[in-house]
Design a protein around this motif. Structure first.
Motif, PDB file in Angstrom:
ATOM      1  N   ARG A  45      11.463 -12.442  -0.563  1.00  0.00           N
ATOM      2  CA  ARG A  45      10.475 -11.367  -0.576  1.00  0.00           C
ATOM      3  C   ARG A  45       9.142 -11.938  -0.103  1.00  0.00           C
ATOM      4  N   GLU A  46       8.521 -11.289   0.864  1.00  0.00           N
ATOM      5  CA  GLU A  46       7.304 -11.826   1.458  1.00  0.00           C
ATOM      6  C   GLU A  46       6.138 -10.849   1.339  1.00  0.00           C
ATOM      7  N   PHE A  47       4.964 -11.429   1.316  1.00  0.00           N
ATOM      8  CA  PHE A  47       3.725 -10.661   1.237  1.00  0.00           C
ATOM      9  C   PHE A  47       3.480  -9.912   2.536  1.00  0.00           C
ATOM     10  N   VAL A  48       2.988  -8.677   2.400  1.00  0.00           N
ATOM     11  CA  VAL A  48       2.624  -7.876   3.564  1.00  0.00           C
ATOM     12  C   VAL A  48       1.125  -7.576   3.566  1.00  0.00           C
ATOM     13  N   ALA A  49       0.639  -6.996   2.472  1.00  0.00           N
ATOM     14  CA  ALA A  49      -0.773  -6.606   2.415  1.00  0.00           C
ATOM     15  C   ALA A  49      -1.173  -6.402   0.964  1.00  0.00           C
ATOM     16  N   ALA A  50      -2.466  -6.515   0.703  1.00  0.00           N
ATOM     17  CA  ALA A  50      -2.993  -6.274  -0.638  1.00  0.00           C
ATOM     18  C   ALA A  50      -4.379  -5.675  -0.528  1.00  0.00           C
ATOM     19  N   ILE A  51      -4.769  -4.946  -1.566  1.00  0.00           N
ATOM     20  CA  ILE A  51      -6.070  -4.304  -1.576  1.00  0.00           C
ATOM     21  C   ILE A  51      -6.658  -4.433  -2.975  1.00  0.00           C
ATOM     22  N   SER A  52      -7.975  -4.636  -3.022  1.00  0.00           N
ATOM     23  CA  SER A  52      -8.651  -4.808  -4.298  1.00  0.00           C
ATOM     24  C   SER A  52      -8.676  -3.505  -5.081  1.00  0.00           C
ATOM     25  N   TRP A  53      -9.067  -3.599  -6.340  1.00  0.00           N
ATOM     26  CA  TRP A  53      -9.035  -2.416  -7.201  1.00  0.00           C
ATOM     27  C   TRP A  53      -9.962  -1.329  -6.685  1.00  0.00           C
ATOM     28  N   SER A  54     -11.074  -1.712  -6.085  1.00  0.00           N
ATOM     29  CA  SER A  54     -12.025  -0.711  -5.590  1.00  0.00           C
ATOM     30  C   SER A  54     -11.724  -0.288  -4.162  1.00  0.00           C
ATOM     31  N   GLY A  55     -10.851  -1.028  -3.495  1.00  0.00           N
ATOM     32  CA  GLY A  55     -10.544  -0.718  -2.106  1.00  0.00           C
ATOM     33  C   GLY A  55     -11.486  -1.352  -1.104  1.00  0.00           C
ATOM     34  N   ASP A  56     -12.393  -2.211  -1.580  1.00  0.00           N
ATOM     35  CA  ASP A  56     -13.395  -2.764  -0.663  1.00  0.00           C
ATOM     36  C   ASP A  56     -12.931  -4.026   0.030  1.00  0.00           C
ATOM     37  N   TYR A  57     -11.792  -4.539  -0.351  1.00  0.00           N
ATOM     38  CA  TYR A  57     -11.300  -5.766   0.268  1.00  0.00           C
ATOM     39  C   TYR A  57      -9.788  -5.662   0.447  1.00  0.00           C
ATOM     40  N   ALA A  58      -9.325  -5.995   1.641  1.00  0.00           N
ATOM     41  CA  ALA A  58      -7.903  -6.002   1.927  1.00  0.00           C
ATOM     42  C   ALA A  58      -7.542  -7.283   2.665  1.00  0.00           C
ATOM     43  N   ARG A  59      -6.326  -7.686   2.491  1.00  0.00           N
ATOM     44  CA  ARG A  59      -5.833  -8.849   3.217  1.00  0.00           C
ATOM     45  C   ARG A  59      -4.424  -8.550   3.691  1.00  0.00           C
ATOM     46  N   SER A  63       1.616 -11.556  10.346  1.00  0.00           N
ATOM     47  CA  SER A  63       2.605 -10.844  11.158  1.00  0.00           C
ATOM     48  C   SER A  63       2.320  -9.353  11.271  1.00  0.00           C
ATOM     49  N   VAL A  64       1.487  -8.805  10.369  1.00  0.00           N
ATOM     50  CA  VAL A  64       1.228  -7.362  10.392  1.00  0.00           C
ATOM     51  C   VAL A  64      -0.245  -7.039  10.628  1.00  0.00           C
ATOM     52  N   LYS A  65      -1.055  -8.052  10.753  1.00  0.00           N
ATOM     53  CA  LYS A  65      -2.489  -7.829  10.946  1.00  0.00           C
ATOM     54  C   LYS A  65      -2.735  -6.996  12.195  1.00  0.00           C
ATOM     55  N   ASP A  66      -3.612  -6.029  12.100  1.00  0.00           N
ATOM     56  CA  ASP A  66      -3.954  -5.098  13.183  1.00  0.00           C
ATOM     57  C   ASP A  66      -2.859  -4.090  13.496  1.00  0.00           C
ATOM     58  N   LEU A  67      -1.741  -4.170  12.775  1.00  0.00           N
ATOM     59  CA  LEU A  67      -0.658  -3.193  12.964  1.00  0.00           C
ATOM     60  C   LEU A  67      -0.496  -2.310  11.736  1.00  0.00           C
ATOM     61  N   ALA A  75      -8.288   8.364  -7.147  1.00  0.00           N
ATOM     62  CA  ALA A  75      -8.243   9.691  -7.771  1.00  0.00           C
ATOM     63  C   ALA A  75      -6.814  10.217  -7.847  1.00  0.00           C
ATOM     64  N   LYS A  76      -5.971   9.745  -6.923  1.00  0.00           N
ATOM     65  CA  LYS A  76      -4.574  10.179  -6.899  1.00  0.00           C
ATOM     66  C   LYS A  76      -3.619   9.111  -7.419  1.00  0.00           C
ATOM     67  N   ASN A  77      -4.183   7.976  -7.862  1.00  0.00           N
ATOM     68  CA  ASN A  77      -3.346   6.871  -8.359  1.00  0.00           C
ATOM     69  C   ASN A  77      -2.278   6.475  -7.343  1.00  0.00           C
ATOM     70  N   THR A  78      -2.689   6.375  -6.096  1.00  0.00           N
ATOM     71  CA  THR A  78      -1.736   6.126  -5.025  1.00  0.00           C
ATOM     72  C   THR A  78      -2.274   5.065  -4.064  1.00  0.00           C
ATOM     73  N   VAL A  79      -1.384   4.202  -3.614  1.00  0.00           N
ATOM     74  CA  VAL A  79      -1.694   3.241  -2.581  1.00  0.00           C
ATOM     75  C   VAL A  79      -0.775   3.519  -1.391  1.00  0.00           C
ATOM     76  N   TYR A  80      -1.308   3.279  -0.206  1.00  0.00           N
ATOM     77  CA  TYR A  80      -0.590   3.604   1.010  1.00  0.00           C
ATOM     78  C   TYR A  80      -0.444   2.366   1.903  1.00  0.00           C
ATOM     79  N   LEU A  81       0.567   2.415   2.745  1.00  0.00           N
ATOM     80  CA  LEU A  81       0.713   1.407   3.786  1.00  0.00           C
ATOM     81  C   LEU A  81       1.051   2.138   5.082  1.00  0.00           C
ATOM     82  N   GLN A  82       0.078   2.202   5.967  1.00  0.00           N
ATOM     83  CA  GLN A  82       0.288   2.798   7.287  1.00  0.00           C
ATOM     84  C   GLN A  82       0.820   1.714   8.210  1.00  0.00           C
ATOM     85  N   MET A  83       1.975   1.955   8.793  1.00  0.00           N
ATOM     86  CA  MET A  83       2.630   0.957   9.638  1.00  0.00           C
ATOM     87  C   MET A  83       2.767   1.526  11.042  1.00  0.00           C
ATOM     88  N   ASN A  84       2.122   0.864  11.988  1.00  0.00           N
ATOM     89  CA  ASN A  84       2.136   1.312  13.377  1.00  0.00           C
ATOM     90  C   ASN A  84       2.844   0.299  14.267  1.00  0.00           C
TER      91      ASN A  84
END
Length: 123
Positions: A45-59, A63-67, A75-84
């Motif tokens: 299992r490998e890391f893809v992306a992460a986001i801070s609690w406030s959403g102000d920092y992502a890493r 292999s997926v950077k810029d994609l 407010a919706k208790n939801t996290v998303y991953l847009q994959m292009n």
């Protein structure tokens, strides 16, 4: 406890896009950093992306950077991953996870995991 449920996976052709969602319930969602990981058959299992609690920092994994783009709506208790521009090598089971550590890329830093959603990219 935090319960996580992923959705949005499916079959897509190479070059296509998908948006994964992860709905959280239980303890305060915005207390946690959120991450996406993936696991292909026979691989770790490998890391893809992460986001801070406030959403102000992502890493992102290189292999997926810029994609891929991770975002969250507290407010919706939801996290998303847009994959292009998906590639066959992006085929995997995708998991979201919650961590008290800020935007960690380490699998062991995540305490809560969803059941995952399958993403299949055909060539």
């Amino acid at each position: 406890q935090v319960q996580l449920v992923e959705s949005g996976g499916g079959l897509v052709q190479a070059g296509g896009s998908l948006r994964l969602s992860c709905a959280a319930s239980g303890r305060t969602f915005n207390s946690y950093s959120m991450g996406w990981f993936r696991q292909a058959p026979g691989k770790e299992r490998e890391f893809v992306a992460a986001i801070s609690w406030s959403g102000d920092y992502a890493r992102y994994a290189d292999s997926v950077k810029d994609l891929f783009t991770i975002s969250r709506d507290n407010a919706k208790n939801t996290v998303y991953l847009q994959m292009n521009n998906l590639k066959p090598e992006d085929t995997a089971f995708y998991y979201c996870a919650a961590s008290v550590y800020r935007s960690s890329a380490r699998r062991d830093d995540y305490d809560y995991w969803g059941q995952g959603t399958q993403v299949t990219v055909s060539s």
